[in-house]
Design an enzyme around this catalytic site. Structure first.
Site, short mmCIF file in Angstrom:
data_model
loop_
_atom_site.label_atom_id
_atom_site.label_comp_id
_atom_site.label_asym_id
_atom_site.label_seq_id
_atom_site.Cartn_x
_atom_site.Cartn_y
_atom_site.Cartn_z
N LYS A 175 4.16 -9.11 -7.82
CA LYS A 175 3.91 -7.71 -7.58
C LYS A 175 4.97 -6.99 -8.54
CE LYS A 175 2.18 -7.94 -2.87
NZ LYS A 175 2.46 -7.38 -1.50
N TYR A 213 0.66 -1.18 -0.01
CA TYR A 213 0.02 -0.13 0.09
C TYR A 213 0.87 1.20 0.11
CZ TYR A 213 -4.10 -2.81 0.35
OH TYR A 213 -5.21 -3.85 0.03
N CYS A 225 -3.11 -0.06 10.50
CA CYS A 225 -2.54 0.88 11.15
C CYS A 225 -2.97 1.40 12.35
CB CYS A 225 -2.12 2.23 10.37
SG CYS A 225 -1.24 2.02 8.80
N LYS A 249 4.53 8.91 14.53
CA LYS A 249 3.36 8.33 13.79
C LYS A 249 2.51 7.44 15.01
CE LYS A 249 0.96 7.10 10.53
NZ LYS A 249 0.84 6.40 9.44
N LYS A 296 -2.77 -1.52 14.94
CA LYS A 296 -1.24 -2.02 15.26
C LYS A 296 -0.30 -1.06 15.87
CE LYS A 296 1.33 -1.69 11.46
NZ LYS A 296 2.50 -0.79 11.45
N HIS A 333 -5.66 9.51 16.79
CA HIS A 333 -6.84 9.42 15.73
C HIS A 333 -7.73 8.17 16.39
CE1 HIS A 333 -4.07 10.76 12.38
NE2 HIS A 333 -4.64 11.77 13.06
N ASP A 377 10.51 -5.65 -4.39
CA ASP A 377 9.73 -6.51 -3.77
C ASP A 377 10.23 -7.92 -3.88
OD1 ASP A 377 6.75 -5.67 -2.45
OD2 ASP A 377 7.24 -7.88 -2.50
N ASN A 397 -1.49 8.27 15.38
CA ASN A 397 -2.38 7.16 15.15
C ASN A 397 -3.17 6.73 16.41
OD1 ASN A 397 -2.23 7.01 12.46
ND2 ASN A 397 -1.00 5.10 12.20
N ARG A 441 -7.12 -6.03 6.06
CA ARG A 441 -6.24 -6.39 7.35
C ARG A 441 -6.96 -5.51 8.68
NH1 ARG A 441 -0.34 -4.66 5.11
NH2 ARG A 441 -1.88 -2.89 4.30
#
Ligand code: NAD
Length: 435
Positions: free
Chosen positions: A35, A10, A267, A209, A270, A216, A30, A213, A330
């Protein structure tokens, strides 16, 4: 500039398309051959608005290619961006295996390289990770950090569903490094993206981050709890939160403040868990943050209870991914609810325009096949078929194609988690329950 991107999921796929769009020469790396092949045939590895156009354009104008060969990528670029996954372990710690593997590969490649190389960690990693990655690269390259190479912590702030727009308009561009050349190289790379550069220490950048998060997530569960109280009092919680956000003393953004369903995705769950685990490991008490997960779980429990109370057996879900505009399943709260209801013997029908089994590829295909293969049987690509087969319809995404459902398919219970119909209640021909 010439940049390699490790991990074409992503974050990596969006970064690759957007950097090529800005004129940079991009080599994606990758471990997944499929991919790599997808990017090399001009196709994205994910479903996300506008990314298909950018990947095709980058492919056609020769600015974007992908490879399995890490050494080739490092030797032919000046900056390597790491955007591989950092999943949670069962206890909530981070699994950094993918990050360290990439560090080893970059280190090996740097053995053969004379020029200075910048390594930017874009994946979400806890404080101390850049330090460890630097040590691995030193070990495998035989070269010294801040002499032959340098590290930058450069967390990604994009949101799935609006990832391309977010990539070009980030709230800030955060750069944590102890090497000026690395900061300068990254500022050059992002020079045509309009956002403030915030330079800081590596460890500050690393934790940011998680802090963002977790906040949020806190906003979402707060709004959902206000929503639950308001519903019990027959008060419109959306009106309440709209007015709440107007309070200039709070000076607060309305993002994430709409009462609705549980948060999910790769996100927020986790990262909230990782921050809690970091606190626990260091004997720091965080009672408020500790309860975010409980509150979020409660929202799923409520939905399960409401469905059970309706006393019907055939349940349709419109929207399975954790939010509209993405195929990402996910940690989707809807997957969780579906699994619980299946366990109780309900008949389940699922429609999600971004999760059509014949069309899914990349990260999401791997996820479905390895983690939720049992749900494939219940996913249909025919909206009409799903609604007709269901007595209760749970609407988890807003979508134009759902607009006429209450009038067209009468006699059903519609549980509207996203204010699709701006507060539907009884109509005689259907029963609406709005969140
Ligand atoms: P993802 O699982 O979609 O993609 C990771 C990719 O890395 C996969 O394609 C995998 O095959 C590849 N990979 C694994 N090992 C590799 C190796 N040795 N070399 C090259 N590639 C390798 O993950 P994602 O959602 O893009 O997230 C990546 C990171 O970015 C995570 O740390 C995540 O927390 C963070 N992040 C994600 C988002 C988001 O919205 N998804 C937003 C901001 C930050």
């Amino acid at each position: 500039m010439r940049v390699s991107i490790f991990g074409l999921g992503y974050v990596g796929c969006v970064s690759a398309g957007c950097l090529a769009e800005k004129g940079h020469r991009v080599i994606g790396v990758d471990v997944s051959e499929s991919k790599v092949n997808q990017i090399n045939s001009g196709k994205p590895t994910i479903i996300e608005k506008d990314i298909d156009v950018l990947i095709m354009k980058g492919h056609e104008n020769g600015l974007l290619e992908a490879t399995l060969d890490a050494t080739y990528a490092v030797l032919n670029t000046d900056i390597s961006i790491i955007s591989v996954g950092t999943p949670s372990t069962r206890e909530g710690h981070l699994n950094l295996d993918y990050i360290f593997k990439v560090a080893e590969e970059i280190g090996e490649a740097l053995r053969e390289k004379e020029e200075f190389h910048v390594i930017a960690i874009r994946s979400t990693v806890l404080p101390g990770t850049n330090e460890k990655v630097g040590a691995v690269i030193e070990e495998f390259s035989g070269k010294k950090r801040n002499e032959s190479f340098a590290l930058v912590s450069n967390p990604e702030f994009l949101r799935e569903g609006s990832a391309v727009k977010d990539y070009f308009n980030p709230p800030i561009t955060l750069l944590g490094s102890d090497d000026k050349r690395a900061i300068d190289a990254m500022e050059n790379l992002y020079s045509n993206i309009s956002s403030e550069f915030v330079e800081t220490d590596i460890r500050v950048a690393e934790i940011m981050k998680y802090v963002n998060n977790t906040y949020h997530a806190l906003k979402i569960v707060f709004a959902n709890e206000v929503g639950n109280i308001c519903k019990s009092q027959n008060i419109d919680s959306h009106k309440v939160m709209d007015i709440f956000c107007k309070d200039t003393q709070l000076n607060i953004s309305p993002y994430y403040f709409k009462p609705g369903f549980a948060y999910g995705g790769s996100c927020l769950p986790k990262d909230t868990k990782a921050l809690m685990t970091l606190a626990r490991d260091n004997y720091v008490k965080i009672p408020v943050i500790e309860h975010i997960i409980d509150s979020n779980e409660h929202q799923k429990d409520r939905l399960v209870e409401i469905v059970i109370e309706k006393g019907k057996r055939n349940i349709g879900f419109l929207g399975l991914s954790f939010k509209p505009g993405t195929d990402d399943l996910r940690n989707s709260p809807m997957v969780d609810v579906v699994e619980r209801l299946l366990g109780k013997g309900f008949n389940i029908n699922i429609y999600d325009k971004n999760v059509k089994l014949s069309e899914i590829t990349g990260t999401n295909k791997e996820y479905i096949e390895s983690k939720i293969p049992h749900l494939q049987h219940f996913i249909s690509s025919d909206l009409d078929e799903v609604v007709k087969a269901s007595d209760v319809i749970v609407v988890g995404h807003r979508a134009v194609e759902f607009e006429d459902i209450p009038e067209k398919y009468t006699g059903r219970v519609i549980i509207d988690l996203v204010r699709m119909w701006n507060g539907i209640e009884y109509d005689g021909s259907y029963e609406g329950i709005s969140w």
